[in-house]
Design a protein around this motif. Structure first.
Motif, mmCIF file in Angstrom:
data_model
loop_
_atom_site.group_PDB
_atom_site.id
_atom_site.type_symbol
_atom_site.label_atom_id
_atom_site.label_comp_id
_atom_site.label_asym_id
_atom_site.label_seq_id
_atom_site.Cartn_x
_atom_site.Cartn_y
_atom_site.Cartn_z
ATOM 1 N N VAL A 231 0.891 -0.809 -0.162
ATOM 2 C CA VAL A 231 -0.077 0.590 0.567
ATOM 3 C C VAL A 231 1.128 1.027 0.478
ATOM 4 C CG1 VAL A 231 -0.347 0.382 2.088
ATOM 5 C CG2 VAL A 231 -2.180 1.065 1.632
ATOM 6 N N THR A 232 0.442 2.401 -0.856
ATOM 7 C CA THR A 232 0.993 3.347 -0.721
ATOM 8 C C THR A 232 -0.382 4.706 -0.214
ATOM 9 O OG1 THR A 232 2.710 2.702 -2.565
ATOM 10 C CG2 THR A 232 2.883 5.323 -2.179
ATOM 11 N N VAL A 233 0.167 5.172 0.692
ATOM 12 C CA VAL A 233 -0.847 6.572 0.720
ATOM 13 C C VAL A 233 0.575 7.886 0.507
ATOM 14 C CG1 VAL A 233 -1.539 4.312 2.887
ATOM 15 C CG2 VAL A 233 0.222 6.314 2.881
ATOM 16 N N PRO A 234 -0.866 8.842 0.091
ATOM 17 C CA PRO A 234 0.159 10.361 -0.299
ATOM 18 C C PRO A 234 0.145 10.602 1.100
ATOM 19 C CG PRO A 234 -1.750 10.106 -0.938
ATOM 20 C CD PRO A 234 -1.506 8.417 -0.671
ATOM 21 N N GLY A 235 -1.319 10.563 2.024
ATOM 22 C CA GLY A 235 -1.135 11.339 3.389
ATOM 23 C C GLY A 235 -1.981 10.734 4.121
ATOM 24 N N PRO A 236 -2.480 10.235 4.833
ATOM 25 C CA PRO A 236 -3.213 9.474 6.687
ATOM 26 C C PRO A 236 -3.751 9.597 6.115
ATOM 27 C CG PRO A 236 -1.898 11.166 7.674
ATOM 28 C CD PRO A 236 -1.623 12.123 5.685
ATOM 29 N N ILE A 237 -5.157 8.159 6.380
ATOM 30 C CA ILE A 237 -6.330 7.984 5.497
ATOM 31 C C ILE A 237 -7.045 8.598 7.052
ATOM 32 C CG2 ILE A 237 -8.044 5.934 5.571
ATOM 33 C CD1 ILE A 237 -5.619 4.472 4.743
ATOM 34 N N PRO A 238 -8.014 9.078 6.629
ATOM 35 C CA PRO A 238 -8.979 9.780 7.593
ATOM 36 C C PRO A 238 -9.662 8.467 8.232
ATOM 37 C CG PRO A 238 -10.148 9.857 5.103
ATOM 38 C CD PRO A 238 -8.597 9.399 4.943
ATOM 39 N N PRO A 239 -10.354 9.004 9.235
ATOM 40 C CA PRO A 239 -10.626 8.215 10.173
ATOM 41 C C PRO A 239 -12.227 7.654 10.325
ATOM 42 C CG PRO A 239 -10.251 9.887 11.014
ATOM 43 C CD PRO A 239 -9.663 10.148 10.175
ATOM 44 N N ALA A 240 -12.739 8.893 9.158
ATOM 45 C CA ALA A 240 -13.953 7.974 8.392
ATOM 46 C C ALA A 240 -14.113 8.826 6.900
ATOM 47 C CB ALA A 240 -14.840 8.524 9.046
ATOM 48 N N GLY A 241 -14.537 8.013 5.936
ATOM 49 C CA GLY A 241 -15.098 8.353 5.132
ATOM 50 C C GLY A 241 -15.876 7.253 3.810
ATOM 51 N N THR A 242 -15.746 8.559 2.537
ATOM 52 C CA THR A 242 -16.347 7.258 1.648
ATOM 53 C C THR A 242 -14.333 6.883 0.161
ATOM 54 O OG1 THR A 242 -18.268 7.924 1.993
ATOM 55 C CG2 THR A 242 -17.637 7.061 -0.238
ATOM 56 N N GLY A 243 -14.732 5.903 -0.121
ATOM 57 C CA GLY A 243 -13.958 5.940 -1.277
ATOM 58 C C GLY A 243 -14.617 5.256 -2.607
ATOM 59 N N ILE A 244 -13.692 5.453 -3.228
ATOM 60 C CA ILE A 244 -14.304 4.236 -5.026
ATOM 61 C C ILE A 244 -12.726 3.360 -5.370
ATOM 62 C CG2 ILE A 244 -15.317 5.107 -7.086
ATOM 63 C CD1 ILE A 244 -16.637 7.163 -6.424
ATOM 64 N N ALA A 245 -12.900 2.588 -5.518
ATOM 65 C CA ALA A 245 -11.860 1.949 -5.578
ATOM 66 C C ALA A 245 -11.929 1.239 -7.244
ATOM 67 C CB ALA A 245 -12.372 1.089 -5.086
ATOM 68 N N VAL A 246 -10.899 1.348 -7.971
ATOM 69 C CA VAL A 246 -11.545 0.378 -9.338
ATOM 70 C C VAL A 246 -9.708 -0.254 -9.344
ATOM 71 C CG1 VAL A 246 -10.911 1.531 -11.711
ATOM 72 C CG2 VAL A 246 -12.141 2.612 -10.125
ATOM 73 N N THR A 247 -10.242 -1.396 -9.712
ATOM 74 C CA THR A 247 -8.971 -2.742 -10.049
ATOM 75 C C THR A 247 -9.028 -3.682 -11.086
ATOM 76 O OG1 THR A 247 -9.565 -3.621 -7.010
ATOM 77 C CG2 THR A 247 -8.690 -5.077 -9.137
ATOM 78 N N ARG A 248 -7.699 -3.901 -10.916
ATOM 79 C CA ARG A 248 -7.159 -3.955 -12.339
ATOM 80 C C ARG A 248 -6.281 -5.263 -12.404
ATOM 81 N NH1 ARG A 248 -2.588 -1.921 -15.141
ATOM 82 N NH2 ARG A 248 -1.508 -0.168 -14.678
ATOM 83 N N PHE A 249 -6.016 -6.157 -13.051
ATOM 84 C CA PHE A 249 -5.448 -7.070 -13.348
ATOM 85 C C PHE A 249 -4.237 -6.629 -14.061
ATOM 86 C CE2 PHE A 249 -9.880 -8.316 -11.855
ATOM 87 C CZ PHE A 249 -8.775 -9.241 -10.510
ATOM 88 N N THR A 250 -3.129 -6.775 -13.739
ATOM 89 C CA THR A 250 -1.784 -6.359 -14.428
ATOM 90 C C THR A 250 -0.394 -7.453 -14.379
ATOM 91 O OG1 THR A 250 -0.964 -6.140 -12.309
ATOM 92 C CG2 THR A 250 -1.688 -4.268 -12.803
#
Length: 290
Positions: free
Chosen positions: A92-111
């Motif tokens: 996992v790579t994070v540009p900043g701390p993950i917020p303690p609550a929130g909503t995410g939209i995930a897009v997955t691709r097979f590489t």
């Protein structure tokens, strides 16, 4: 059914929207053993009501956190029986701390998909953004599917569990509890391999094993605590390869080496089980500070 490389490689799954709360974060951290000393204020930062700090490894489980059924391994060109599947690696790579609550939209691709002869290794990458399009984290994962090789694909590189040929710069003790897998499965991984003795026996194990992602998260926490004084905001990326199993109740050893180069070179580590002749549980660990 055989893996269909033409259909699987490059396939992108539909976006998945999901949300998490501070209670989810607290449960995740408890599943990793946080709060073992309930008087330690550094430990309590992981469990604060409303605003707990968030280990970056929560990004590896956030999308599936509320699952209550065993996961299905069925994607474009891929259809594998769950009992054949083991985790191979996570990062996992994070540009900043993950917020303690929130909503995410995930897009997955097979590489990538590697043909190991008797098994297949399937790689995917997931980008998670908030509803405004801001990147929250990037996750990379591979799974090891026993009996699914022989489809004519590239074998891919061979991993190694070898540690650096010098004494570690730091060693950490990492205890697990006998019921740890039963608690950690509340974080969304209901694979019966971790809870059902009969299912584990059918898969070739003497008893249920600890989730690879639990060992992975526990190790990240141990490194954050030891190297960053327990401040998760100091971690930019973390990854590891699942090299062996862990049985709940074992006490593990984390051996840590500082990489040569500048501060961004980070640290390498390996996790072993001293009670089983130092069998390797996690290898290829890379921990990079901000």
């Amino acid at each position: 059914m055989p893996i269909n490389l033409d259909e699987a490689i490059g396939a992108e799954l539909d976006p998945v929207e999901f949300s998490w709360s501070s209670s989810d974060i607290q449960l995740y951290h408890l599943g990793l053993g946080a709060g073992a000393d309930p008087m330690d204020k550094r430990e309590l930062r992981y469990l604060t009501d409303g605003t707990p700090q968030v280990l970056p490894t929560f990004g590896n489980v956030a999308q599936s956190f509320h699952m209550t059924e065993p996961p299905a391994v069925k994607f474009p060109g891929i259809d594998i029986e769950l009992s054949r599947v083991l985790h191979a690696s996570e990062a996992v790579t994070v540009p900043g701390p993950i917020p303690p609550a929130g909503t995410g939209i995930a897009v997955t691709r097979f590489t990538e998909i590697w043909d190991k002869g008797k098994a297949a290794v399937i790689w995917s990458e997931t980008e998670v953004k908030d509803p405004d399009g801001t990147l929250l984290w990037t996750q990379k994962r591979s799974i090891f599917a026993r009996g699914e090789g022989g489809f004519g694909g590239d074998r891919g590189p061979s991993g190694s569990s070898a540690a650096p040929e010098r004494a570690p710069d730091l060693e950490l003790s990492l205890p697990t509890s006998p019921q740890q897998a039963l608690l950690y499965r509340m974080c969304g991984d209901r694979n019966p391999l971790h809870s059902d003795p009969d299912f584990a026996a059918a898969a070739g194990f003497p008893r249920p094993i600890l989730h690879g992602l639990c060992t992975y998260g526990m190790t990240c926490k141990a490194l954050v605590d030891a190297l960053l004084d327990g401040d998760v905001s100091g971690c930019a990326s973390y990854g590891a390869r699942m090299a062996g199993v862990v049985f709940p109740g074992e006490t593990l050893r984390v051996s840590v080496w500082k990489n040569s180069g500048d501060d961004r070179a980070g640290y390498s580590a390996v996790v072993t089980a001293p009670e089983r002749d130092d069998a390797v549980a996690l290898a290829g660990i890379e921990f990079v500070p901000v």
